[in-house]
Write an enzyme that holds these catalytic residues in place. Sequence first.
Site, short mmCIF file in Angstrom:
data_model
loop_
_atom_site.label_atom_id
_atom_site.label_comp_id
_atom_site.label_asym_id
_atom_site.label_seq_id
_atom_site.Cartn_x
_atom_site.Cartn_y
_atom_site.Cartn_z
N CYS A 146 0.85 -1.21 0.00
CA CYS A 146 0.00 0.00 0.00
C CYS A 146 0.89 1.26 0.00
CB CYS A 146 -0.99 -0.04 1.16
SG CYS A 146 -2.35 1.16 0.97
N HIS A 188 -3.87 -4.83 -0.18
CA HIS A 188 -3.43 -5.40 1.10
C HIS A 188 -3.51 -6.92 1.02
CE1 HIS A 188 -3.04 -1.79 3.62
NE2 HIS A 188 -3.94 -1.29 2.82
N GLU A 225 -2.58 -9.04 3.12
CA GLU A 225 -2.94 -9.59 4.43
C GLU A 225 -4.44 -9.54 4.70
OE1 GLU A 225 -2.28 -5.17 5.27
OE2 GLU A 225 -1.54 -6.68 3.85
#
EC number: 4.3.2.10
Length: 196
Positions: free
Chosen positions: A76, A178, A180
């Site tokens: 990001c 992202h 994650e």
Amino acid sequence: MIGIVNYGAGNIFSLTAALERLNLSYGMINTETDFDLYDRIIIPGVGHAGTAMQKLRDTGLVSKIKSLTKPVLGICVGMQLLTNYSEEGNSLMLEIIPVQTLRFEEEICKKVPHMGWNQIYPNKDCPLFKNILPASYFYFVHSYFIEFNSKFTSAYCNYGIKFSASIQKNNFYGVQFHPEKSGEAGEMLLKNFAHL
């Protein structure tokens, strides 16, 4: 083992939770000598790119990051830090990958920020996307984007315009989304990075 650059501008918790789910060992990088403890480096980031860059400068780690030859992943704002310049804060970035970070124009895009799930189209040659299907969905939250560049874009996304969802130059990789927070596809990407 993965080292996370801890400079006060990253969403560390969700990233470390994902690495723990994947049984990937990690630790925090706070000083220049900490880099020697790890063979993979992640630069996380959320919020304002100009502020994040200033925080990174304040750590004194900029020259060390620029000299790294081991794999580095910016996530990001961490990806935006790898570029030459960001319109967010009118700031010079790390100047590792010669592209620019620009603001989405609201008259072109449906809504700013670009937030939620969107499809990405990776370059088959990029090892980050091994075993990830084309047009897989990843989770985005950003108001600024990195311009599409055929030399450095390793995956693109469409949001009113075509922009870089991922960039690469040598050992430096960046993803705007992202991983994650992107389910199985995101976990696969983190695993791929861990095994570069």
